[in-house]
Design an enzyme around this catalytic site. Sequence first.
Site, PDB file in Angstrom:
ATOM      1  N   GLY A  11       0.848  -1.186   0.000  1.00 29.39           N
ATOM      2  CA  GLY A  11       0.000   0.000   0.000  1.00 29.39           C
ATOM      3  C   GLY A  11       0.880   1.232   0.000  1.00 29.39           C
ATOM      4  O   GLY A  11       1.587   1.491   0.972  1.00 29.39           O
ATOM      5  N   SER A  13       1.428   5.343  -0.351  1.00 27.75           N
ATOM      6  CA  SER A  13       0.727   6.609  -0.140  1.00 27.75           C
ATOM      7  C   SER A  13       1.371   7.773  -0.867  1.00 27.75           C
ATOM      8  O   SER A  13       0.794   8.855  -0.951  1.00 27.75           O
ATOM      9  CB  SER A  13       0.715   6.929   1.357  1.00 27.75           C
ATOM     10  N   GLY A  14       2.590   7.563  -1.368  1.00 23.25           N
ATOM     11  CA  GLY A  14       3.354   8.675  -1.905  1.00 23.25           C
ATOM     12  C   GLY A  14       4.264   9.289  -0.860  1.00 23.25           C
ATOM     13  O   GLY A  14       4.879  10.330  -1.093  1.00 23.25           O
ATOM     14  N   GLY A  15       4.364   8.637   0.305  1.00 28.98           N
ATOM     15  CA  GLY A  15       5.246   9.097   1.370  1.00 28.98           C
ATOM     16  C   GLY A  15       6.525   8.283   1.432  1.00 28.98           C
ATOM     17  O   GLY A  15       6.663   7.260   0.753  1.00 28.98           O
ATOM     18  N   VAL A  16       7.442   8.712   2.290  1.00 26.34           N
ATOM     19  CA  VAL A  16       8.747   8.061   2.364  1.00 26.34           C
ATOM     20  C   VAL A  16       8.667   6.667   2.988  1.00 26.34           C
ATOM     21  O   VAL A  16       9.400   5.749   2.587  1.00 26.34           O
ATOM     22  CB  VAL A  16       9.765   8.958   3.117  1.00 26.34           C
ATOM     23  N   SER A  18       6.216   4.264   2.956  1.00 29.71           N
ATOM     24  CA  SER A  18       5.767   3.208   2.040  1.00 29.71           C
ATOM     25  C   SER A  18       6.731   3.049   0.866  1.00 29.71           C
ATOM     26  O   SER A  18       6.888   1.946   0.330  1.00 29.71           O
ATOM     27  CB  SER A  18       4.338   3.479   1.547  1.00 29.71           C
ATOM     28  N   CYS A 102      -9.955   3.381   9.770  1.00 22.76           N
ATOM     29  CA  CYS A 102      -9.408   3.314   8.411  1.00 22.76           C
ATOM     30  C   CYS A 102      -8.517   2.082   8.251  1.00 22.76           C
ATOM     31  O   CYS A 102      -8.589   1.373   7.242  1.00 22.76           O
ATOM     32  CB  CYS A 102      -8.619   4.586   8.129  1.00 22.76           C
ATOM     33  N   CYS A 199      -6.923  10.765   8.618  1.00 27.28           N
ATOM     34  CA  CYS A 199      -6.537   9.670   7.730  1.00 27.28           C
ATOM     35  C   CYS A 199      -7.086   9.899   6.323  1.00 27.28           C
ATOM     36  O   CYS A 199      -8.295  10.025   6.135  1.00 27.28           O
ATOM     37  CB  CYS A 199      -7.099   8.372   8.316  1.00 27.28           C
TER      38      CYS A 199
END
EC number: 2.8.1.13
Length: 372
Positions: A11, A13-16, A18, A102, A199
């Site tokens: 999954g 998220s576009g974050g560091v 993940s 979530c 979230c």
Amino acid sequence: MSNKDIRVVVGMSGGVDSSVTAHVLKEQGYDVIGIFMKNWDDTDENGVCTATEDYNDVIEVCNQIGIPYYAVNFEKEYWDKVFTYFLDEYKKGRTPNPDVMCNKEIKFKAFLDHAMNLGADYVATGHYARIHRHEDGHVEMLRGVDNNKDQTYFLNQLSQQQLSKVMFPIGDIEKSEVRRIAEEQGLVTAKKKDSTGICFIGEKNFKTFLSQYLPAQPGDMITLDGKKMGKHSGLMYYTIGQRHGLGIGGDGDPWFVVGKNLKDNVLYVEQGFHHDALYSDYLIASDYSFVNPEDNDLDQGFECTAKFRYRQKDTKVFVKRENDHALRVTFAEPVRAITPGQAVVFYQGDVCLGGAIIDDVFKNEGQLNYVV
């Protein structure tokens, strides 16, 4: 079976976090697929669709790592299972934690089911938590090694069945090391700041956001003995123990929210961080979930530690079944500002046993005015 025969759907998220999760799994030789979950149709204050920006980062990271990627829309599931719950809790005067719901309903249910349909053996996320797999097949969830980032609090509702299909590859390293790996690999998300806020909804002005869905009803702000101290702008905007935004001047100690009366639309306030009305002896919680239910004798009760909010120190408690639907959690010493709607999460050492949702708070066998 070698790792190349094990499919892990990440999954992303576009974050560091993940991004590094996907990189670590790829380096370990797994068959890795990245999936971006679109759960909210949103633009930021500048009219930019934040989900599009995040997905573009996912695409770039997946191309850098060399893994396939997809976007999946879970907006309906998020609205039905998380956001509706979120609004209902605020209508009841409570303070919900949407991240808990979530994780339970979207990331480790809708997303997990979707991944299994793609032939996944496991799903992975960038949560700071650890999974311990026993030889007999059952699993335990442990706190992340980085104590400051541990996210087991938000994962407390996950079942044995869900966790048996989950990997948390960065749970045994520090956040600083995650950043270092991202920079070393030249990942586009290496310096991206961590997301905060609701979230999947992000860093909106909470008051403005909530007022779009729930009408605010201003009312009186009074002390427990009836002295009027001013006006509140709507009970849903306040939480137990809140100090800021009350607008009460004068000398002496700061003022704090100590309760809500929904029927009369009254917000109770008192002066002093350690005011007696903020402390309680036990709580009743429902919607409880344990990773290994058979390990905990709820009829006899058991001792453990608990957190009542994220990043709080553990408190010694005694947990026992109150009735078919609820638990009684008794504290070794009084606890300040416990908030209905939030999660109480149980631990034995580093092992997260599970958790429940706080309903009512008591002192000396009397229910407090936290939400009445």
